[in-house]
Design an enzyme around this catalytic site. Structure first.
Site, mmCIF file in Angstrom:
data_model
loop_
_atom_site.group_PDB
_atom_site.id
_atom_site.type_symbol
_atom_site.label_atom_id
_atom_site.label_comp_id
_atom_site.label_asym_id
_atom_site.label_seq_id
_atom_site.Cartn_x
_atom_site.Cartn_y
_atom_site.Cartn_z
ATOM 1 N N THR A 20 3.309 4.764 -1.691
ATOM 2 C CA THR A 20 4.040 5.519 -3.055
ATOM 3 C C THR A 20 3.907 7.271 -2.742
ATOM 4 O O THR A 20 3.781 7.930 -3.793
ATOM 5 C CB THR A 20 3.502 4.996 -4.210
ATOM 6 O OG1 THR A 20 2.149 5.327 -4.327
ATOM 7 C CG2 THR A 20 3.710 3.690 -4.394
ATOM 8 N N TYR A 57 -0.749 12.426 -4.263
ATOM 9 C CA TYR A 57 0.582 12.257 -4.279
ATOM 10 C C TYR A 57 1.285 12.670 -5.584
ATOM 11 O O TYR A 57 1.228 11.892 -6.408
ATOM 12 C CB TYR A 57 0.955 10.768 -3.965
ATOM 13 C CG TYR A 57 0.517 10.259 -2.714
ATOM 14 C CD1 TYR A 57 0.024 11.196 -1.547
ATOM 15 C CD2 TYR A 57 0.302 8.729 -2.590
ATOM 16 C CE1 TYR A 57 -0.384 10.548 -0.417
ATOM 17 C CE2 TYR A 57 -0.146 8.293 -1.119
ATOM 18 C CZ TYR A 57 -0.431 9.232 -0.230
ATOM 19 O OH TYR A 57 -0.920 8.658 0.865
ATOM 20 N N GLN A 176 -6.927 3.519 7.914
ATOM 21 C CA GLN A 176 -5.584 3.849 7.662
ATOM 22 C C GLN A 176 -5.140 5.009 8.348
ATOM 23 O O GLN A 176 -5.607 6.173 7.813
ATOM 24 C CB GLN A 176 -5.446 4.182 6.254
ATOM 25 C CG GLN A 176 -3.825 4.037 5.727
ATOM 26 C CD GLN A 176 -3.469 4.171 4.313
ATOM 27 O OE1 GLN A 176 -2.942 5.213 3.982
ATOM 28 N NE2 GLN A 176 -4.151 3.605 3.495
#
Length: 330
Positions: A20, A57, A176
């Protein structure tokens, strides 16, 4: 959809997770909240059960949208959330690394509030902070795990040496890093390290900022704060080389009766990666999900992918441009 249980945990997750970053709008030229919420709901309806976000974000905006989307969707016990910690920013949008215990303690409460939950299922340290001993960061993360504020611990963009130091003070469940057909740097050290130490790979950038979506063309313009204005892959003459590779990859996908996007995500999953992150901010972008599963790329297919890269890309470049700076020492 394919699912697996993350090693050392009881978390059963879909092998494709919804990223996202774009939904937050920052560095992607903005975002529409209603469309973003519909996108999250569409992904969940199609079997995705893990939504990945981060405070940076949109400077909290992405987490707020994810929180609204999950509150409207319900079924909270069927949806997992991953978020991140360790970046700080100012009012001008300048971002830097900060993984001090004080910053982590503040950020977890802010993220829980924005998301509207009492636990984040997977919590990543977003970038390594060289000004804080990794053992100290790990100790703080482990306290959150013990307190029940998080369900699993991950690191993002860490080297094997940094993960070694981290693991002396905390369990480490996931890693990640970036990974896609055009960015395979983790094959050298990070992927073997994770596989040897039972750490699940949850890689980001499966579509390489849209290059592997199958919709990119040389006349595409990027506006506002879109990070692709600064991504060296999208600058000429390198951009044309990558688009030439895309054309040949499309031919390979067509032989499989697939479009490029499903092939690109399938490639990631068939390279020994447990979970591939796939970003989107429009419901229609979730349509190809079903095409990713029920087939595999064999060894000959993967060799052809490498041959295409060798033939078309004269000056390859990685994702290093995305790394945020360290803060100044005080």
């Amino acid at each position: 959809m394919e699912y697996l249980t993350i090693p050392q945990t009881n978390l059963n997750v879909s092998r494709v997770a919804l990223g996202t970053w774009a939904i937050g709008g920052w560095m992607w030229g903005g975002s529409d909240e209603k469309e973003s919420i519909k996108t999250i709901h569409t992904a969940l309806d199609r079997g995705v059960n893990l939504v990945d976000t981060a405070p940076v974000y949109g400077f909290g905006h992405s987490e707020e949208i994810v929180g609204k989307a999950l509150a409207q969707y319900g079924k909270r016990d069927q949806v997992l959330i991953s978020s991140k910690v360790g970046l700080e920013w100012n009012e001008q949008g300048r971002v830097w690394r900060n993984a001090t215990p004080e910053r982590i303690t503040k950020e977890i409460d802010d993220s829980l509030r924005r998301l509207g939950v009492d636990r984040i299922d997977i919590y990543f340290v977003h970038w390594p902070d060289p000004l804080v001993p990794f053992e100290k960061t790990a100790e703080t993360m482990n306290k959150l795990l013990i307190q029940g504020k998080i369900g699993a611990i991950g690191v993002s963009n860490f080297s094997p040496e940094q993960m070694d130091a981290f693991r002396t003070e905390s369990p480490l469940h996931l890693c990640q890093p970036p990974y896609n057909i055009f960015e395979q740097e983790i094959d050298d050290e990070i992927k073997p390290y994770c596989q040897a130490n039972n750490i699940a790979l949850m890689t980001y950038g499966a579509l390489c900022r849209g290059l592997l979506s199958g919709t990119m063309h040389s006349r595409r313009e990027f506006h506002g704060d879109d990070l692709r204005k600064y991504d060296p892959k999208f600058q000429q003459p390198r951009f044309d080389d990558y688009l030439a590779a895309v054309d040949k990859l499309k031919e390979l996908a067509a032989e499989k009766s697939k479009d490029l996007l499903p092939l690109a995500v399938r490639w990631v999953l068939d390279q020994g990666v447990e979970i591939a992150l796939w970003g989107g901010r429009k419901p229609a972008q979730m349509d190809p999900l079903d095409e990713i599963f029920g087939w595999r790329l064999d060894q000959d297919d993967r060799q052809r992918v490498q041959q295409i890269l060798t033939e078309t890309i004269k000056d390859p470049v990685g994702p290093e441009f995305m790394a945020p700076p360290t803060r100044r020492k005080t």
